[in-house]
Design an enzyme around this catalytic site. Structure first.
Site, mmCIF file in Angstrom:
data_model
loop_
_atom_site.group_PDB
_atom_site.id
_atom_site.type_symbol
_atom_site.label_atom_id
_atom_site.label_comp_id
_atom_site.label_asym_id
_atom_site.label_seq_id
_atom_site.Cartn_x
_atom_site.Cartn_y
_atom_site.Cartn_z
ATOM 1 N N GLY A 46 0.828 -1.362 -0.057
ATOM 2 C CA GLY A 46 -0.266 -0.051 0.009
ATOM 3 C C GLY A 46 0.877 1.189 0.038
ATOM 4 C CD GLN A 51 3.498 5.982 2.706
ATOM 5 O OE1 GLN A 51 2.583 5.399 2.165
ATOM 6 N NE2 GLN A 51 4.513 5.178 3.074
ATOM 7 C CB CYS A 95 5.803 2.302 6.956
ATOM 8 S SG CYS A 95 5.163 3.616 6.297
ATOM 9 C CG LEU A 96 7.111 1.275 0.819
ATOM 10 C CD1 LEU A 96 6.500 1.729 -0.351
ATOM 11 C CD2 LEU A 96 8.508 0.552 0.768
ATOM 12 C CG HIS A 137 -0.080 1.319 7.174
ATOM 13 N ND1 HIS A 137 0.575 0.806 8.042
ATOM 14 C CD2 HIS A 137 0.489 2.212 6.306
ATOM 15 C CE1 HIS A 137 1.842 1.283 7.746
ATOM 16 N NE2 HIS A 137 1.836 1.989 6.551
ATOM 17 C CG HIS A 141 0.522 6.728 5.327
ATOM 18 N ND1 HIS A 141 1.717 7.226 5.972
ATOM 19 C CD2 HIS A 141 0.820 5.468 5.172
ATOM 20 C CE1 HIS A 141 2.738 6.336 6.136
ATOM 21 N NE2 HIS A 141 2.164 5.306 5.543
HETATM 22 NI NI NI Z 1 3.117 3.409 5.331
#
Ligand code: NI
Length: 176
Positions: A46, A51, A95-96, A137, A141
């Site tokens: 995701g 992000q 998480c990236l 999640h 964000h």
């Molecule tokens: Ni994330």
């Protein structure tokens, strides 16, 4: 397709609240595709607009094994209508934007939601287990919330200290 740059903690934009899109026009549809491409490239299941530094309520999700783009959920203005707080699912989240850090996070196991798809059509979705977890999640964000915020202060501070240390080392600073 354009690959976007993923922002990592402590990037401020990760703490900002994203605004709803007024409509899913060509620009937003293209952005959804680029966001999905960036998610696949980063091996994430995701990714949320914050992000990549964009404060619009757009998320992409794909929990399939194939990950060939056929099961990508491209969502604008995702909204959770309901969930049962008594039924919990636990998943070891990463998480990236917080690479290399993982922790068990408890979230409601099921949810019902609406969103606008890539064509601007309103869709309803019921999700459970990993899909539900991942959607929660990503929506977090959009509200400036990270998975580490769901941990105890002790665990969160441990991760934040490690990130701070990694950052100093990357910058070549000396730790005294
Ligand atoms: Ni994330």
């Amino acid at each position: 397709m354009t690959l976007l740059t993923i922002k990592k903690l402590p990037a401020e934009v990760l703490r900002h609240v994203a605004q709803p899109v007024t409509s899913v026009d060509k620009r937003v549809a293209k952005f959804m595709e680029n966001l999905a491409e960036t998610m696949y490239k980063g091996n994430g299941i995701g990714l949320a607009a914050n992000q990549v530094g964009v404060l619009e309520r757009v998320i992409v999700v794909d929990i399939s094994d194939e990950r060939d783009g056929r099961n990508t959920l491209l969502m604008a203005n995702p909204e959770i209508l309901g969930s049962d707080p008594d039924e919990i699912f636990i998943y070891n989240e990463g998480c990236l934007s917080i690479p290399g850090h993982y922790a068990d996070v408890k979230r409601p196991k099921r949810l019902r939601m609406t969103y606008l798809d890539q064509h601007g059509k309103k869709q309803e979705l019921e999700a459970e287990d990993l899909l539900s977890q991942c959607i929660q999640h990503e929506i977090d964000h959009l509200n400036g919330v990270l998975f580490i915020d769901h941990l105890s202060k002790l665990k969160r501070d441990m991760i934040l200290r490690k990130i701070e240390k990694e950052k100093r080392e990357e910058e070549g600073g000396h730790i005294l």
